[in-house]
Design a protein around this motif. Structure first.
Motif, PDB file in Angstrom:
ATOM      1  N   ASP A  99       0.868  -1.176   0.000  1.00 28.44           N
ATOM      2  CA  ASP A  99       0.000   0.000   0.000  1.00 28.44           C
ATOM      3  C   ASP A  99       0.902   1.223   0.000  1.00 28.44           C
ATOM      4  O   ASP A  99       1.569   1.528   0.990  1.00 28.44           O
ATOM      5  CB  ASP A  99      -0.903  -0.011   1.235  1.00 28.44           C
ATOM      6  CG  ASP A  99      -1.964   1.085   1.185  1.00 28.44           C
ATOM      7  OD1 ASP A  99      -1.669   2.167   0.634  1.00 28.44           O
ATOM      8  OD2 ASP A  99      -3.072   0.866   1.691  1.00 28.44           O
ATOM      9  N   ASP A 100       0.939   1.919  -1.129  1.00 27.80           N
ATOM     10  CA  ASP A 100       1.867   3.033  -1.278  1.00 27.80           C
ATOM     11  C   ASP A 100       1.552   4.205  -0.354  1.00 27.80           C
ATOM     12  O   ASP A 100       2.419   5.062  -0.121  1.00 27.80           O
ATOM     13  CB  ASP A 100       1.865   3.529  -2.731  1.00 27.80           C
ATOM     14  CG  ASP A 100       2.644   2.614  -3.655  1.00 27.80           C
ATOM     15  OD1 ASP A 100       3.445   1.808  -3.148  1.00 27.80           O
ATOM     16  OD2 ASP A 100       2.467   2.704  -4.884  1.00 27.80           O
ATOM     17  N   LEU A 101       0.334   4.270   0.176  1.00 27.87           N
ATOM     18  CA  LEU A 101      -0.023   5.369   1.060  1.00 27.87           C
ATOM     19  C   LEU A 101       0.464   5.138   2.482  1.00 27.87           C
ATOM     20  O   LEU A 101       0.474   6.061   3.302  1.00 27.87           O
ATOM     21  CB  LEU A 101      -1.540   5.578   1.065  1.00 27.87           C
ATOM     22  CG  LEU A 101      -2.160   5.974  -0.282  1.00 27.87           C
ATOM     23  CD1 LEU A 101      -3.665   6.108  -0.146  1.00 27.87           C
ATOM     24  CD2 LEU A 101      -1.548   7.274  -0.787  1.00 27.87           C
ATOM     25  N   LEU A 102       0.879   3.895   2.779  1.00 25.48           N
ATOM     26  CA  LEU A 102       1.340   3.546   4.118  1.00 25.48           C
ATOM     27  C   LEU A 102       2.861   3.555   4.183  1.00 25.48           C
ATOM     28  O   LEU A 102       3.545   3.385   3.171  1.00 25.48           O
ATOM     29  CB  LEU A 102       0.828   2.168   4.520  1.00 25.48           C
ATOM     30  CG  LEU A 102      -0.693   1.973   4.549  1.00 25.48           C
ATOM     31  CD1 LEU A 102      -1.019   0.558   5.004  1.00 25.48           C
ATOM     32  CD2 LEU A 102      -1.354   3.004   5.455  1.00 25.48           C
ATOM     33  N   THR A 103       3.380   3.724   5.378  1.00 23.42           N
ATOM     34  CA  THR A 103       4.824   3.630   5.587  1.00 23.42           C
ATOM     35  C   THR A 103       5.237   2.154   5.588  1.00 23.42           C
ATOM     36  O   THR A 103       4.387   1.253   5.608  1.00 23.42           O
ATOM     37  CB  THR A 103       5.229   4.259   6.920  1.00 23.42           C
ATOM     38  OG1 THR A 103       4.676   3.475   7.985  1.00 23.42           O
ATOM     39  CG2 THR A 103       4.745   5.699   7.018  1.00 23.42           C
ATOM     40  N   ALA A 104       6.540   1.920   5.595  1.00 23.39           N
ATOM     41  CA  ALA A 104       7.034   0.542   5.657  1.00 23.39           C
ATOM     42  C   ALA A 104       6.507  -0.154   6.904  1.00 23.39           C
ATOM     43  O   ALA A 104       6.013  -1.295   6.841  1.00 23.39           O
ATOM     44  CB  ALA A 104       8.559   0.537   5.646  1.00 23.39           C
ATOM     45  N   HIS A 140       9.416   4.845   8.694  1.00 25.69           N
ATOM     46  CA  HIS A 140       8.350   5.846   8.708  1.00 25.69           C
ATOM     47  C   HIS A 140       8.228   6.593   7.381  1.00 25.69           C
ATOM     48  O   HIS A 140       7.587   7.636   7.313  1.00 25.69           O
ATOM     49  CB  HIS A 140       8.578   6.821   9.862  1.00 25.69           C
ATOM     50  CG  HIS A 140       8.668   6.130  11.199  1.00 25.69           C
ATOM     51  ND1 HIS A 140       7.639   5.401  11.743  1.00 25.69           N
ATOM     52  CD2 HIS A 140       9.709   6.027  12.080  1.00 25.69           C
ATOM     53  CE1 HIS A 140       8.014   4.888  12.900  1.00 25.69           C
ATOM     54  NE2 HIS A 140       9.265   5.246  13.127  1.00 25.69           N
ATOM     55  N   LYS A 141       8.829   6.034   6.340  1.00 25.45           N
ATOM     56  CA  LYS A 141       8.689   6.608   4.995  1.00 25.45           C
ATOM     57  C   LYS A 141       7.628   5.833   4.219  1.00 25.45           C
ATOM     58  O   LYS A 141       7.522   4.607   4.328  1.00 25.45           O
ATOM     59  CB  LYS A 141      10.024   6.577   4.248  1.00 25.45           C
ATOM     60  CG  LYS A 141      11.076   7.495   4.847  1.00 25.45           C
ATOM     61  CD  LYS A 141      12.314   7.542   3.968  1.00 25.45           C
ATOM     62  CE  LYS A 141      13.368   8.480   4.555  1.00 25.45           C
ATOM     63  NZ  LYS A 141      12.869   9.885   4.556  1.00 25.45           N
ATOM     64  N   ARG A 142       6.852   6.554   3.412  1.00 20.75           N
ATOM     65  CA  ARG A 142       5.792   5.915   2.633  1.00 20.75           C
ATOM     66  C   ARG A 142       6.396   5.026   1.550  1.00 20.75           C
ATOM     67  O   ARG A 142       7.403   5.359   0.932  1.00 20.75           O
ATOM     68  CB  ARG A 142       4.889   6.972   2.009  1.00 20.75           C
ATOM     69  CG  ARG A 142       3.979   7.664   3.013  1.00 20.75           C
ATOM     70  CD  ARG A 142       3.252   8.838   2.396  1.00 20.75           C
ATOM     71  NE  ARG A 142       2.623   8.472   1.126  1.00 20.75           N
ATOM     72  CZ  ARG A 142       2.094   9.377   0.290  1.00 20.75           C
ATOM     73  NH1 ARG A 142       2.154  10.671   0.591  1.00 20.75           N
ATOM     74  NH2 ARG A 142       1.524   8.976  -0.833  1.00 20.75           N
ATOM     75  N   ALA A 143       5.733   3.905   1.306  1.00 25.42           N
ATOM     76  CA  ALA A 143       6.222   2.957   0.310  1.00 25.42           C
ATOM     77  C   ALA A 143       6.281   3.568  -1.086  1.00 25.42           C
ATOM     78  O   ALA A 143       7.076   3.130  -1.925  1.00 25.42           O
ATOM     79  CB  ALA A 143       5.318   1.718   0.299  1.00 25.42           C
ATOM     80  N   ALA A 144       5.467   4.565  -1.344  1.00 22.79           N
ATOM     81  CA  ALA A 144       5.465   5.210  -2.661  1.00 22.79           C
ATOM     82  C   ALA A 144       6.809   5.847  -2.996  1.00 22.79           C
ATOM     83  O   ALA A 144       7.128   6.046  -4.176  1.00 22.79           O
ATOM     84  CB  ALA A 144       4.363   6.272  -2.729  1.00 22.79           C
ATOM     85  N   THR A 145       7.610   6.141  -1.992  1.00 27.72           N
ATOM     86  CA  THR A 145       8.904   6.804  -2.227  1.00 27.72           C
ATOM     87  C   THR A 145      10.038   5.804  -2.407  1.00 27.72           C
ATOM     88  O   THR A 145      11.170   6.204  -2.649  1.00 27.72           O
ATOM     89  CB  THR A 145       9.240   7.738  -1.048  1.00 27.72           C
ATOM     90  OG1 THR A 145       9.473   6.945   0.136  1.00 27.72           O
ATOM     91  CG2 THR A 145       8.118   8.722  -0.789  1.00 27.72           C
ATOM     92  N   PHE A 146       9.749   4.501  -2.319  1.00 27.77           N
ATOM     93  CA  PHE A 146      10.803   3.482  -2.334  1.00 27.77           C
ATOM     94  C   PHE A 146      11.233   3.154  -3.756  1.00 27.77           C
ATOM     95  O   PHE A 146      10.435   3.177  -4.697  1.00 27.77           O
ATOM     96  CB  PHE A 146      10.312   2.191  -1.672  1.00 27.77           C
ATOM     97  CG  PHE A 146      10.247   2.251  -0.169  1.00 27.77           C
ATOM     98  CD1 PHE A 146      10.338   3.449   0.510  1.00 27.77           C
ATOM     99  CD2 PHE A 146      10.083   1.092   0.568  1.00 27.77           C
ATOM    100  CE1 PHE A 146      10.280   3.499   1.888  1.00 27.77           C
ATOM    101  CE2 PHE A 146      10.027   1.119   1.945  1.00 27.77           C
ATOM    102  CZ  PHE A 146      10.123   2.333   2.611  1.00 27.77           C
ATOM    103  N   SER A 147      12.512   2.801  -3.887  1.00 30.70           N
ATOM    104  CA  SER A 147      13.023   2.274  -5.152  1.00 30.70           C
ATOM    105  C   SER A 147      12.523   0.843  -5.340  1.00 30.70           C
ATOM    106  O   SER A 147      11.950   0.233  -4.428  1.00 30.70           O
ATOM    107  CB  SER A 147      14.549   2.280  -5.144  1.00 30.70           C
ATOM    108  OG  SER A 147      15.039   1.341  -4.193  1.00 30.70           O
ATOM    109  N   GLY A 148      12.778   0.290  -6.539  1.00 30.15           N
ATOM    110  CA  GLY A 148      12.345  -1.074  -6.811  1.00 30.15           C
ATOM    111  C   GLY A 148      12.938  -2.078  -5.847  1.00 30.15           C
ATOM    112  O   GLY A 148      12.248  -2.989  -5.371  1.00 30.15           O
ATOM    113  N   GLY A 149      14.235  -1.922  -5.550  1.00 30.87           N
ATOM    114  CA  GLY A 149      14.882  -2.844  -4.616  1.00 30.87           C
ATOM    115  C   GLY A 149      14.315  -2.740  -3.214  1.00 30.87           C
ATOM    116  O   GLY A 149      14.109  -3.758  -2.532  1.00 30.87           O
TER     117      GLY A 149
END
Length: 334
Positions: A99-104, A140-149
């Motif tokens: 869920d990209d709106l949620l944090t890790a 505490h960073k949203r999944a939407a900001t993550f790289s593919g890895g």
């Protein structure tokens, strides 16, 4: 065959299937496949697109029913105990289910809630997995900001929230860069070292070579070959030693000494079929000495899983040399 920690008996079976069949309309996807995967190992299923790899994973993870055959996962029958199978497995698909709106951390806690873990246990499990997958700084960073890895690492962490005994990884490194892919490989090795069984489908043959204890090749709805990577490679002809010569005179003498060798005249090179073992190489060098031939260099070439894949599936035919000339089977290094 893998053995138990005591080393005196075979490892228990984590996944088994007999006569597994599945069709969609008039298209048969699985045509009676048999599997036996020991616990605590990595099993890789290879095959061309549309061969039925993902269908196999979906059946074994209870997402779709089989049309025939029977199977057990983690000691539970798919047909009679699907809920127990689901409680014992984790599944990671080709695309990260985040869920990209949620944090890790929130993604992990959501999974813990779905698995009905007590709140304290869920928080502890989330902290442990964030640390284990090097995501603590990103909690505490949203999944939407993550790289593919990063997304793939979080996806794998979510798969482990329920501490599954068997994990299905359906092309888990698709789209990842080489560094991220190797990070996932390390994570898989760590899981297996802890006793988890991993069922892997992949398009990357190097991945299967690196990770799998056993590999099966699926084509036309059937398992067409199964074994270790080395066993599968040994089934494919094409091992040879490539000899390069410093000038045309040396090349001509070598060609006369090895009349069955495949020739690369422009490169002043010969390809002599053989297994490249030390004994065979000594015999080859002795033969060169006896003929009074001096080589500028040599290299040993053996079939890899790409060759196995092409030779055993509908994606290719018998192997050929780089120039398209079949390697001579009768020429031997010994």
């Amino acid at each position: 065959m893998p053995t138990s920690r005591q080393g005196d008996r075979p490892a228990p079976t984590a996944v088994s299937a007999v006569g597994l069949r599945k069709a969609y309309g008039d298209k048969t996807v699985l045509n009676g496949i048999d599997l036996r995967i020991p616990a605590g190992t990595v099993f890789a299923l290879l095959g061309p697109n549309g061969a039925g790899k993902t269908t196999t994973v979906k059946i074994l993870s209870t997402l779709i029913p089989a049309d025939g055959g029977r199977a057990q996962v983690a000691g539970h029958d798919l047909a009679t105990s699907p809920a127990r199978v689901r409680a014992a497995i984790g599944v990671t698909g080709q695309f990260a289910a985040l869920d990209d709106l949620l944090t890790a951390e929130e993604n992990l806690l959501l999974m813990a809630d779905l698995l009905r873990l007590p709140a304290r246990e869920g928080r502890a499990r989330a902290r442990e997995l964030l640390q284990r997958f090097a995501l603590a700084d990103l909690a505490h960073k949203r999944a939407a900001t993550f790289s593919g890895g990063m997304r793939r690492r979080l996806d794998l962490a979510m798969t482990l929230v329920g501490d599954p005994r068997v994990i299905f990884l359906d092309e888990p490194t698709t789209g990842l860069d080489p560094r991220s892919r190797r990070t996932v490989w390390d994570m898989v090795r760590s899981l297996v070292a802890g006793g988890t069984t991993v069922f892997l489908t992949t398009q990357y043959l190097e991945e299967a070579d690196q990770l799998a204890d056993r590999i099966a090749v699926l084509d036309g709805g059937r398992i067409v070959a199964e074994g270790t990577a080395e066993e599968l490679k040994a089934r494919i002809p094409g091992s040879h030693v490539r000899l390069v010569f410093p000038d045309s005179a040396e090349y001509a003498r070598a060609a006369a000494a090895f009349p069955g060798a495949a020739r690369e005249e422009e490169e002043l090179a010969l390809r002599v079929a053989g297994d490249g073992s030390l004994d065979a190489l000594r015999a080859l060098l002795d033969r060169l000495d006896a003929a009074g031939v001096r080589a500028a260099g040599l290299s040993v070439h053996t079939p890899d899983l790409d060759d196995v894949f092409l030779a055993l599936t509908g994606e290719g035919t018998a192997l050929a040399t780089p120039t398209g000339t079949p390697l001579p089977a009768e020429e031997n290094l010994r």
